[in-house]
Scaffold this active site. Structure first.
Site, mmCIF file in Angstrom:
data_model
loop_
_atom_site.group_PDB
_atom_site.id
_atom_site.type_symbol
_atom_site.label_atom_id
_atom_site.label_comp_id
_atom_site.label_asym_id
_atom_site.label_seq_id
_atom_site.Cartn_x
_atom_site.Cartn_y
_atom_site.Cartn_z
ATOM 1 C CE LYS A 21 -2.903 0.922 3.642
ATOM 2 N NZ LYS A 21 -2.733 2.317 4.082
ATOM 3 N NE ARG A 121 -5.634 8.214 11.061
ATOM 4 C CZ ARG A 121 -4.986 7.438 10.195
ATOM 5 N NH1 ARG A 121 -5.623 6.967 9.136
ATOM 6 N NH2 ARG A 121 -3.730 7.149 10.372
ATOM 7 C CB SER A 166 4.795 10.071 11.417
ATOM 8 O OG SER A 166 4.013 10.192 10.245
ATOM 9 C CD GLN A 168 0.422 8.383 7.094
ATOM 10 O OE1 GLN A 168 -0.149 9.217 7.794
ATOM 11 N NE2 GLN A 168 -0.121 7.232 6.786
ATOM 12 C CG ASP A 318 0.380 -0.013 9.485
ATOM 13 O OD1 ASP A 318 -0.074 0.793 10.321
ATOM 14 O OD2 ASP A 318 0.825 0.336 8.383
ATOM 15 C CE LYS A 345 -0.375 4.200 12.918
ATOM 16 N NZ LYS A 345 0.402 4.913 11.913
ATOM 17 N NE ARG A 349 -5.088 0.013 12.970
ATOM 18 C CZ ARG A 349 -4.431 0.207 11.843
ATOM 19 N NH1 ARG A 349 -3.103 0.277 11.859
ATOM 20 N NH2 ARG A 349 -5.082 0.341 10.702
HETATM 21 C C1 S3P Z 1 2.420 4.844 6.202
HETATM 22 C C2 S3P Z 1 3.009 5.189 7.394
HETATM 23 C C3 S3P Z 1 2.507 4.737 8.707
HETATM 24 C C4 S3P Z 1 1.554 3.563 8.555
HETATM 25 C C5 S3P Z 1 0.543 3.753 7.460
HETATM 26 C C6 S3P Z 1 1.252 3.961 6.129
HETATM 27 C C7 S3P Z 1 3.013 5.367 4.957
HETATM 28 O O1 S3P Z 1 1.827 5.794 9.326
HETATM 29 O O2 S3P Z 1 0.893 3.310 9.777
HETATM 30 O O3 S3P Z 1 -0.315 2.654 7.365
HETATM 31 O O4 S3P Z 1 2.701 4.841 3.868
HETATM 32 O O5 S3P Z 1 3.818 6.305 5.027
HETATM 33 P P1 S3P Z 1 2.590 6.946 10.164
HETATM 34 O O6 S3P Z 1 3.375 7.761 9.226
HETATM 35 O O7 S3P Z 1 1.485 7.739 10.805
HETATM 36 O O8 S3P Z 1 3.423 6.215 11.170
#
Ligand code: S3P
Length: 432
Positions: A21, A121, A166, A168, A318, A345, A349
């Site tokens: 993903k 979120r 993170s 993201q 995850d 999340k 969770r």
């Molecule tokens: C992800 C980063 C993670 C993960 C999410 C996908 C990504 O989140 O939990 O399912 O693709 O960068 P965080 O950046 O909030 O840790």
């Protein structure tokens, strides 16, 4: 949709779970900023990643499919079109946060919203450092929650310490950094998944990576990104459910093909091994810059409990729900701490896992930043809630495979967010 999972005799088979993903999201978002056409093979077609495709089409990017290959017609670092309407991010935190980094440096205005879960979120973690870069972002609760508006502006680079590890947040800042004056640096004590920096490097971005006690990624304003050809490997987060199933269901053996084993992502498999599981990586190879392996997992009658601490969380963030499921079958108490990120999340969770376990008579304790799971428990079964969270639905399905009376899961169809074929694949590998 409710789903009922019954006790099975064993799990056997060879399975290629759907594609990763995180890499699939990036294979659209980053290539849309390239000059020219990129191709993506084995793109994940699931709820979240199709959201990304829809959003980038609304931002003026031509994305087409030809014989199973996705073609992204990148329009350059500042080539996005102003969307006519609000952009719907659905359930996808990754699409939202990475896109804030994209939109902050464009010459357009956009409004982002999402579903009930996504609107709760936290977005401050990315909006705040982007504002330090001069981004103009506003929204609900003083600019912390969706809907958020972004008016593109001239950005400047910053140095940022990524406290929450993170990926993201890191990715959003690096993407914004491509369009920012000077240098943008993100540092982490615990390295989060590194797909963005790897892909950007392959696309010719002016990016430097320093490994060490503190992991650091720096990007300078970049003139142009080159298109790339990407082949997406299978998602370790999806493979984890079947690895867990094979480890706890007697007489099982499963081969999981083509799985991404990037060290920032395969912490669950390492933990499973530490628990004493019979697990092996074979045919280790590289696919478009990422390490990939076939993973063989066999039933292990003697699993032992483990401790999971803060520094280990990013590489299995995850997979904690399904790790908790395995822990119910291990000797001793499994203690997971430093995992407060799990509370923000797709659902909370920590609460979701502990509440569901208790509901079906399993001993578990909720901690502020984790949980304690008692092992070697007999699973009677019962009714649990997915909290509309795909990973909770799939984790409790795996527990159903060893439950005397089966487990019924509320709103189990949310699995489509990352793994639309999950129940079909499960059906294919169970021996009744
Ligand atoms: C992800 C980063 C993670 C993960 C999410 C996908 C990504 O989140 O939990 O399912 O693709 O960068 P965080 O950046 O909030 O840790």
């Amino acid at each position: 949709m409710e789903k009922e999972i019954h006790k099975v005799r064993s799990i056997k088979g060879i399975l290629r779970v759907p594609s990763d993903k995180s890499i699939s999201h990036r294979s659209i978002i980053l290539t849309s900023m390239a000059n020219g056409i990129s191709t993506v093979r084995n793109f994940l077609k699931a709820g979240d990643t199709l959201t990304t495709v829809n959003v980038y089409r609304k931002l003026g990017i031509k994305i087409e499919e030809d014989k199973g290959v996705i073609k992204v017609h990148g329009k350059g670092l500042k080539g996005f079109k102003e969307p006519e309407d609000v952009l719907d991010m659905g359930n996808s935190g990754t699409t939202t946060r990475l896109s804030l980094g994209v939109l902050a440096g464009q010459k357009i205005f956009a409004v982002l919203t999402g579903d009930e879960s996504l609107r709760k979120r936290p977005m401050k973690r990315v909006a705040e450092p982007l504002r330090q870069m001069n981004a103009l972002i506003d929204g609900r609760k003083g600019g912390e929650l969706l809907p958020l508006s972004v008016r593109g502006s001239d950005l400047k680079g910053i140095k940022f310490f990524n406290e929450k590890a993170s990926a993201q947040v890191k990715s959003a800042l690096l993407i914004a950094g491509l369009n920012a004056e000077g240098n943008t640096t993100v540092e982490e004590s615990y390295k989060s998944r590194d797909h963005t920096e790897k892909m950007l490097k392959a696309m010719g971005a002016d990016i430097q990576i320093k490994e060490g006690n503190i992991y650091s990624v720096s990007v300078n304003r970049t003139e142009k990104l080159f298109p790339v050809d990407i082949e997406v490997p299978a998602d370790p987060s999806s493979a984890a459910f079947f690895a867990a199933a094979a480890a706890i269901v007697p007489d099982s053996e499963i081969v999981l093909k083509d799985v991404l084993v990037n060290p920032t992502r395969d912490g669950f498999f390492r933990k499973l091994k530490e628990m004493g599981a019979d697990i092996e990586y074979t045919n280790v190879r590289e696919k478009t810059g990422e390490p990939v392996a076939d993973i063989i997992v066999r039933y292990s009658p003697y699993l032992k409990s483990v401790k999971v601490s803060k520094k280990e969380i990013p590489s299995m963030v995850d997979e904690i729900p399904v790790l908790a499921i395995v822990a119910t079958q291990a000797e001793g108490e499994t203690v997971i701490t430093g995992a407060s990120e799990l509370r923000v999340k797709e659902s909370d969770r920590i609460k979701a896992v502990v509440e569901n376990l208790k509901k079906i008579g399993i001993e578990a304790v909720e901690l502020d930043d984790g949980m304690i799971i008692k092992g070697k428990q007999k699973i009677k079964g019962g009714y649990v809630d997915s909290f509309k969270d795909h990973r909770i639905a799939m984790a409790f399905s795996i527990l159903g495979l060893i439950a005397e009376e089966g487990i019924k899961i509320k709103d189990a169809d949310c699995a489509y967010i990352s793994y639309p074929e999950f129940f079909e694949h499960l059906q294919n590998v169970v021996q009744k």
